[in-house]
Design a protein around this motif. Sequence first.
Motif, PDB file in Angstrom:
ATOM      1  N   SER A  16       0.828  -1.203   0.000  1.00 25.71           N
ATOM      2  CA  SER A  16       0.000   0.000   0.000  1.00 25.71           C
ATOM      3  C   SER A  16       0.860   1.250   0.000  1.00 25.71           C
ATOM      4  N   ALA A  17       1.885   1.269   0.856  1.00 25.09           N
ATOM      5  CA  ALA A  17       2.743   2.441   0.949  1.00 25.09           C
ATOM      6  C   ALA A  17       3.470   2.689  -0.362  1.00 25.09           C
ATOM      7  N   ALA A  18       3.728   1.646  -1.123  1.00 23.96           N
ATOM      8  CA  ALA A  18       4.450   1.789  -2.378  1.00 23.96           C
ATOM      9  C   ALA A  18       3.518   2.086  -3.545  1.00 23.96           C
ATOM     10  N   SER A  19       2.222   2.152  -3.283  1.00 23.08           N
ATOM     11  CA  SER A  19       1.284   2.256  -4.396  1.00 23.08           C
ATOM     12  C   SER A  19       0.775   3.669  -4.672  1.00 23.08           C
ATOM     13  N   ASN A  60      10.120   4.037  -1.943  1.00 23.91           N
ATOM     14  CA  ASN A  60      10.139   4.082  -0.476  1.00 23.91           C
ATOM     15  C   ASN A  60       9.190   5.115   0.122  1.00 23.91           C
ATOM     16  N   GLY A  61       8.132   5.461  -0.607  1.00 19.74           N
ATOM     17  CA  GLY A  61       7.176   6.421  -0.086  1.00 19.74           C
ATOM     18  C   GLY A  61       7.655   7.851  -0.138  1.00 19.74           C
ATOM     19  N   LEU A  62       8.666   8.128  -0.955  1.00 19.67           N
ATOM     20  CA  LEU A  62       9.139   9.493  -1.162  1.00 19.67           C
ATOM     21  C   LEU A  62       8.123  10.214  -2.038  1.00 19.67           C
ATOM     22  N   VAL A  63       7.796  11.458  -1.690  1.00 21.69           N
ATOM     23  CA  VAL A  63       6.828  12.250  -2.454  1.00 21.69           C
ATOM     24  C   VAL A  63       7.491  13.569  -2.824  1.00 21.69           C
ATOM     25  N   SER A  64       7.405  13.937  -4.104  1.00 21.51           N
ATOM     26  CA  SER A  64       8.036  15.181  -4.541  1.00 21.51           C
ATOM     27  C   SER A  64       7.022  16.129  -5.170  1.00 21.51           C
ATOM     28  N   LEU A 104      11.274  12.096   5.165  1.00 23.63           N
ATOM     29  CA  LEU A 104      10.890  12.265   3.758  1.00 23.63           C
ATOM     30  C   LEU A 104      10.227  11.025   3.164  1.00 23.63           C
ATOM     31  N   THR A 105      10.385   9.880   3.797  1.00 29.14           N
ATOM     32  CA  THR A 105       9.893   8.634   3.216  1.00 29.14           C
ATOM     33  C   THR A 105       8.749   8.061   4.051  1.00 29.14           C
ATOM     34  N   GLY A 106       8.091   7.061   3.509  1.00 34.68           N
ATOM     35  CA  GLY A 106       7.036   6.380   4.248  1.00 34.68           C
ATOM     36  C   GLY A 106       5.633   6.848   3.930  1.00 34.68           C
ATOM     37  N   PHE A 107       5.477   7.715   2.925  1.00 32.92           N
ATOM     38  CA  PHE A 107       4.135   8.160   2.548  1.00 32.92           C
ATOM     39  C   PHE A 107       3.463   7.067   1.724  1.00 32.92           C
ATOM     40  N   GLY A 108       2.168   6.988   1.818  1.00 28.85           N
ATOM     41  CA  GLY A 108       1.425   5.972   1.085  1.00 28.85           C
ATOM     42  C   GLY A 108      -0.049   6.302   1.024  1.00 28.85           C
ATOM     43  N   VAL A 109      -0.815   5.322   0.595  1.00 27.46           N
ATOM     44  CA  VAL A 109      -2.270   5.446   0.521  1.00 27.46           C
ATOM     45  C   VAL A 109      -2.850   4.152   1.078  1.00 27.46           C
ATOM     46  N   ASN A 110      -3.896   4.276   1.899  1.00 27.37           N
ATOM     47  CA  ASN A 110      -4.485   3.069   2.475  1.00 27.37           C
ATOM     48  C   ASN A 110      -5.678   2.581   1.646  1.00 27.37           C
ATOM     49  N   GLU A 111      -6.329   1.538   2.126  1.00 26.31           N
ATOM     50  CA  GLU A 111      -7.433   0.925   1.390  1.00 26.31           C
ATOM     51  C   GLU A 111      -8.610   1.879   1.196  1.00 26.31           C
ATOM     52  N   GLN A 112      -8.770   2.862   2.078  1.00 25.12           N
ATOM     53  CA  GLN A 112      -9.852   3.843   1.952  1.00 25.12           C
ATOM     54  C   GLN A 112      -9.484   4.995   1.019  1.00 25.12           C
ATOM     55  N   GLY A 113      -8.265   4.974   0.487  1.00 22.44           N
ATOM     56  CA  GLY A 113      -7.812   6.040  -0.404  1.00 22.44           C
ATOM     57  C   GLY A 113      -7.240   7.233   0.336  1.00 22.44           C
TER      58      GLY A 113
END
Length: 161
Positions: A16-19, A60-64, A104-113
Amino acid sequence: MKFSLAAITGFVSAISAASLPNAFTLVAEGGSTLLTDGQNAYIGANTTTHDILILRGGPNGLVSYTAKNGVPTAFQNLYIIENSVSPVGLTIPHSGAVPEGGNLTGFGVNEQGLFTHGGKAWFAIDGYGDNPVREIYWYAAHSSEYRSEKLYVKELKNYSA
């Protein structure tokens, strides 16, 4: 090979975090798209002085983020300061420097969006007053002065910039 429920849950969380989509925006509970002044994220800010916060998911959940008129090398990274209640921030262009405790890392999206960090959707807005402009905070230390805010990931298909 047998897997425990914890191992399977951890694996699903990692997926999920990688998606995060290649390009996306964040939309608050009321339907407002988050805007930025180039340093922080806001709900309800003026679109003539703030740009839409268009983000890109990375490894790795990096967001730019790259400003609308910025050169490609002037990208900025989104960060939170762990174990605190502090504004969600963007690094200075051409710099990966973050404040002490920043991640900076670890951002993601869960099952609820919902947009998450480390699997937690702990984002909030500052206070309950009448000001229509609300800054987005990472809400790890919890405080009654802040109200939880769900941030939904909205993919931008065929986006290039």
